[in-house]
Design a protein around this motif. Structure first.
Motif, PDB file in Angstrom:
ATOM      1  N   VAL A 190       0.840  -1.201   0.000  1.00 61.74           N
ATOM      2  CA  VAL A 190       0.000   0.000   0.000  1.00 61.74           C
ATOM      3  C   VAL A 190       0.876   1.252   0.000  1.00 61.74           C
ATOM      4  O   VAL A 190       2.029   1.215   0.429  1.00 61.74           O
ATOM      5  CB  VAL A 190      -0.966   0.077   1.208  1.00 61.74           C
ATOM      6  N   GLY A 192       2.637   4.498   1.031  1.00 64.24           N
ATOM      7  CA  GLY A 192       3.133   4.935   2.332  1.00 64.24           C
ATOM      8  C   GLY A 192       3.882   3.847   3.083  1.00 64.24           C
ATOM      9  O   GLY A 192       4.527   4.113   4.087  1.00 64.24           O
ATOM     10  N   GLY A 194       6.422   2.393   2.105  1.00 65.18           N
ATOM     11  CA  GLY A 194       7.853   2.518   1.819  1.00 65.18           C
ATOM     12  C   GLY A 194       8.221   1.719   0.582  1.00 65.18           C
ATOM     13  O   GLY A 194       9.377   1.370   0.371  1.00 65.18           O
ATOM     14  N   LYS A 195       7.223   1.482  -0.281  1.00 70.04           N
ATOM     15  CA  LYS A 195       7.401   0.636  -1.459  1.00 70.04           C
ATOM     16  C   LYS A 195       8.432   1.188  -2.447  1.00 70.04           C
ATOM     17  O   LYS A 195       9.358   0.484  -2.842  1.00 70.04           O
ATOM     18  CB  LYS A 195       6.029   0.503  -2.131  1.00 70.04           C
ATOM     19  N   THR A 196       8.255   2.461  -2.816  1.00 71.57           N
ATOM     20  CA  THR A 196       9.161   3.029  -3.814  1.00 71.57           C
ATOM     21  C   THR A 196      10.579   3.153  -3.246  1.00 71.57           C
ATOM     22  O   THR A 196      11.564   2.832  -3.916  1.00 71.57           O
ATOM     23  CB  THR A 196       8.621   4.402  -4.289  1.00 71.57           C
ATOM     24  N   THR A 197      10.657   3.609  -1.995  1.00 70.50           N
ATOM     25  CA  THR A 197      11.964   3.720  -1.338  1.00 70.50           C
ATOM     26  C   THR A 197      12.634   2.344  -1.310  1.00 70.50           C
ATOM     27  O   THR A 197      13.832   2.217  -1.586  1.00 70.50           O
ATOM     28  CB  THR A 197      11.769   4.201   0.120  1.00 70.50           C
ATOM     29  N   LYS A 201      16.158   1.002  -2.741  1.00 67.09           N
ATOM     30  CA  LYS A 201      17.167   0.364  -1.886  1.00 67.09           C
ATOM     31  C   LYS A 201      17.520  -1.036  -2.413  1.00 67.09           C
ATOM     32  O   LYS A 201      18.671  -1.441  -2.362  1.00 67.09           O
ATOM     33  CB  LYS A 201      16.631   0.229  -0.460  1.00 67.09           C
ATOM     34  N   THR A 333       9.338  -2.831   6.543  1.00 67.76           N
ATOM     35  CA  THR A 333      10.033  -1.535   6.631  1.00 67.76           C
ATOM     36  C   THR A 333       9.796  -0.870   7.990  1.00 67.76           C
ATOM     37  O   THR A 333       8.898  -1.276   8.739  1.00 67.76           O
ATOM     38  CB  THR A 333       9.506  -0.569   5.549  1.00 67.76           C
ATOM     39  N   LYS A 334      10.581   0.147   8.274  1.00 66.44           N
ATOM     40  CA  LYS A 334      10.417   1.040   9.431  1.00 66.44           C
ATOM     41  C   LYS A 334      10.543   0.323  10.766  1.00 66.44           C
ATOM     42  O   LYS A 334       9.928   0.736  11.753  1.00 66.44           O
ATOM     43  CB  LYS A 334       9.092   1.810   9.347  1.00 66.44           C
ATOM     44  N   GLY A 359      13.707  -3.017   6.600  1.00 66.67           N
ATOM     45  CA  GLY A 359      14.097  -1.608   6.471  1.00 66.67           C
ATOM     46  C   GLY A 359      14.349  -1.052   7.862  1.00 66.67           C
ATOM     47  O   GLY A 359      13.525  -1.208   8.771  1.00 66.67           O
ATOM     48  N   LEU A 360      15.501  -0.434   8.017  1.00 68.17           N
ATOM     49  CA  LEU A 360      15.882   0.053   9.349  1.00 68.17           C
ATOM     50  C   LEU A 360      16.270   1.520   9.331  1.00 68.17           C
ATOM     51  O   LEU A 360      17.089   1.963  10.139  1.00 68.17           O
ATOM     52  CB  LEU A 360      17.045  -0.795   9.880  1.00 68.17           C
ATOM     53  N   GLY A 361      15.698   2.281   8.384  1.00 67.56           N
ATOM     54  CA  GLY A 361      16.003   3.704   8.345  1.00 67.56           C
ATOM     55  C   GLY A 361      15.746   4.278   6.976  1.00 67.56           C
ATOM     56  O   GLY A 361      15.407   3.546   6.036  1.00 67.56           O
TER      57      GLY A 361
HETATM   58  P1  GDP Z   1       5.302   4.337  -0.966  1.00 73.57           P
HETATM   59  O1  GDP Z   1       4.126   5.257  -1.048  1.00 73.57           O
HETATM   60  O2  GDP Z   1       4.916   3.011  -0.385  1.00 73.57           O
HETATM   61  O3  GDP Z   1       6.044   4.189  -2.258  1.00 73.57           O
HETATM   62  O4  GDP Z   1       6.262   4.971   0.152  1.00 73.57           O
HETATM   63  P2  GDP Z   1       7.659   5.733   0.013  1.00 73.57           P
HETATM   64  O5  GDP Z   1       8.691   4.826  -0.576  1.00 73.57           O
HETATM   65  O6  GDP Z   1       7.444   7.025  -0.660  1.00 73.57           O
HETATM   66  O7  GDP Z   1       8.033   5.913   1.560  1.00 73.57           O
HETATM   67  C1  GDP Z   1       7.210   6.602   2.469  1.00 73.57           C
HETATM   68  C2  GDP Z   1       8.090   7.150   3.592  1.00 73.57           C
HETATM   69  O8  GDP Z   1       8.597   6.075   4.391  1.00 73.57           O
HETATM   70  C3  GDP Z   1       9.313   7.908   3.113  1.00 73.57           C
HETATM   71  O9  GDP Z   1       9.454   9.062   3.907  1.00 73.57           O
HETATM   72  C4  GDP Z   1      10.464   6.950   3.356  1.00 73.57           C
HETATM   73  O10 GDP Z   1      11.680   7.609   3.588  1.00 73.57           O
HETATM   74  C5  GDP Z   1       9.980   6.253   4.622  1.00 73.57           C
HETATM   75  N1  GDP Z   1      10.633   4.946   4.802  1.00 73.57           N
HETATM   76  C6  GDP Z   1      10.700   3.913   3.943  1.00 73.57           C
HETATM   77  N2  GDP Z   1      11.355   2.871   4.505  1.00 73.57           N
HETATM   78  C7  GDP Z   1      11.716   3.258   5.765  1.00 73.57           C
HETATM   79  C8  GDP Z   1      12.423   2.612   6.851  1.00 73.57           C
HETATM   80  O11 GDP Z   1      12.845   1.461   6.800  1.00 73.57           O
HETATM   81  N3  GDP Z   1      12.586   3.360   8.007  1.00 73.57           N
HETATM   82  C9  GDP Z   1      12.115   4.625   8.115  1.00 73.57           C
HETATM   83  N4  GDP Z   1      12.308   5.249   9.265  1.00 73.57           N
HETATM   84  N5  GDP Z   1      11.450   5.245   7.128  1.00 73.57           N
HETATM   85  C10 GDP Z   1      11.259   4.582   5.954  1.00 73.57           C
END
Ligand code: GDP
Length: 384
Positions: A190, A192, A194-197, A201, A333-334, A359-361
């Motif tokens: 879904v 948010g 962290g999919k694209t991030t 990675k 993630t997170k 994901g740890l940051g």
């Molecule tokens: P998408 O909508 O699922 O593609 O989400 P995004 O890849 O844009 O990530 C949403 C937010 O989550 C961004 O601010 C990322 O930096 C943050 N994020 C992703 N993975 C991690 C993680 O492992 N740890 C932390 N703290 N933040 C993360």
């Protein structure tokens, strides 16, 4: 005599007339007025001459400066990342070590002591069922072994937590080419989560491990997603295939795989759209992406990205995805942002799918291959 005078007068008159004619012929005709168009032309030309600054004329033609090629980053090797990032699990560590301390603070390992351990594990999102099983086994073993020291209890708890994470599961990423064709990895989840991030990675992880990668920006509904992915790709020299905003995600995914085949890369990594999971449309769309991509050959891995901070809600989301696509691995993630690292156990247990990466940051290399023993070791903190 009179005739002579008359003749002279006539002669004089003729002479004057002849002179007059000659003078008239020699006078130049006044020049015709220039046509209006000619006059305009002159006024246009004149300012050109006066406006042109002299330095423009003498100056050498400007040099064409080409943009320097982007400086490629060298991602960190993946081995040992989890160990390096163990401090990020400090918040979860607090809950788990509280459970251990609960055991040690009692003179006898009675019901109350074990309840404290149970509460700590449930509080860390391990899940009720898994917690009960872990505690029951721990109770039994400590009774049989007569275990009491902190180091021994820690050792037993570690063994039980590792066993709950099933260390025999295959956690490798299927990112190597199959039958001369690139491996295809779909990344779902879904918005948010962290999919694209995570896609970015993972691209770095693959590049660090020597793979060539093409990225497909099939999250065409979120305007920034393709740009975000392009930035990640640029940093490691990977190519991105993208379509216009709102384009058919399946078409972009198809093109990305086609490009990967043409370019002969090892892996094609496709970021998909992740609007709310309960929208039937999205799920249909995801199924379509998979079907269309599979016209080129099988998808080798479908990774589900879950946000660890969403706890049990995340598990509900996960189910919807696993119903539509054959999820082969989970990226949690997170984990750095939660005290509930036990969710890893709950996710694996409920879905029966291995957690492959964590994901740890937010840093580019803050994604680690998941290893049950290292993870549990980090959760329990340093041994006594
Ligand atoms: P998408 O909508 O699922 O593609 O989400 P995004 O890849 O844009 O990530 C949403 C937010 O989550 C961004 O601010 C990322 O930096 C943050 N994020 C992703 N993975 C991690 C993680 O492992 N740890 C932390 N703290 N933040 C993360």
């Amino acid at each position: 005599m009179d005739y002579l005078v008359v003749a002279l007068v006539i002669l004089a008159v003729l002479l004057v007339a002849a002179l007059g004619l000659v003078t008239l012929r020699r006078r130049p005709a006044p020049p015709p007025p220039p046509p209006a168009a000619e006059r305009v032309e002159v006024t246009v030309v004149e300012p050109e001459v006066t406006v042109t600054p002299p330095e423009t004329v003498v100056e050498a033609p400007p040099e064409v400066v080409e943009a320097p090629p982007p400086v490629l980053e060298r991602p960190e090797p993946t081995a040992g990342r989890l160990v390096r990032l163990r401090a990020r699990l400090a918040r979860s560590q607090n809950l788990f070590s509280k459970g251990l301390l609960g055991l040690l603070s009692h003179d006898r390992l009675d019901d109350e002591a074990w309840e404290e351990v149970e509460d700590s594990l449930i509080g860390a999102d391990v899940g009720v069922e898994a917690t009960r099983e872990i505690v029951a086994r721990l109770r039994e073993r400590t009774r049989i072994l007569g275990t009491r020291s902190q180091a021994e209890l820690r050792g037993l708890l570690a063994e039980e937590l590792v066993a709950a994470l099933d260390p025999t599961m295959d956690r490798s990423l299927r990112a190597d080419p199959v039958g001369g064709r690139p491996a295809v990895l779909l990344v779902v989840g879904v918005n948010g989560s962290g999919k694209t991030t995570t896609c970015g990675k993972i691209a770095r992880v693959l590049v660090a491990d020597g793979h060539s990668v093409v990225l497909g920006a099939a999250d065409t509904f979120r305007a920034a997603a393709a740009d975000q992915l392009a930035t990640w790709a640029e940093r490691v020299g990977a190519e991105v295939v993208r379509g216009p905003e709102g384009a058919d995600p399946a078409a972009v995914a198809y093109d990305a795989v086609r490009r990967g085949i043409e370019a002969g890369v090892d892996t094609v990594l496709v970021d998909t759209a992740g609007r709310l999971q309960n929208k039937v449309g999205l799920m249909d769309e995801l199924g379509k992406v998979k079907r269309v991509v599979e016209k080129h050959g099988p998808v080798t891995e479908t990774l589900l990205v879950l946000d660890a901070t969403t706890g049990q809600n995340g598990l509900e989301q996960a189910r919807v995805f696993t119903d539509v696509v054959n999820v082969t691995g989970v990226v949690l993630t997170k984990l750095d942002g939660t005290a509930k690292g036990g969710i890893v156990i709950a996710v694996q247990r409920k879905l029966g799918i291995p957690v492959k990466l964590v994901g740890l940051g937010e840093g580019p290399d803050d994604l680690a291959p998941f290893d049950p023993e290292q993870f549990v070791d980090a959760l329990l903190g340093a041994p006594a």
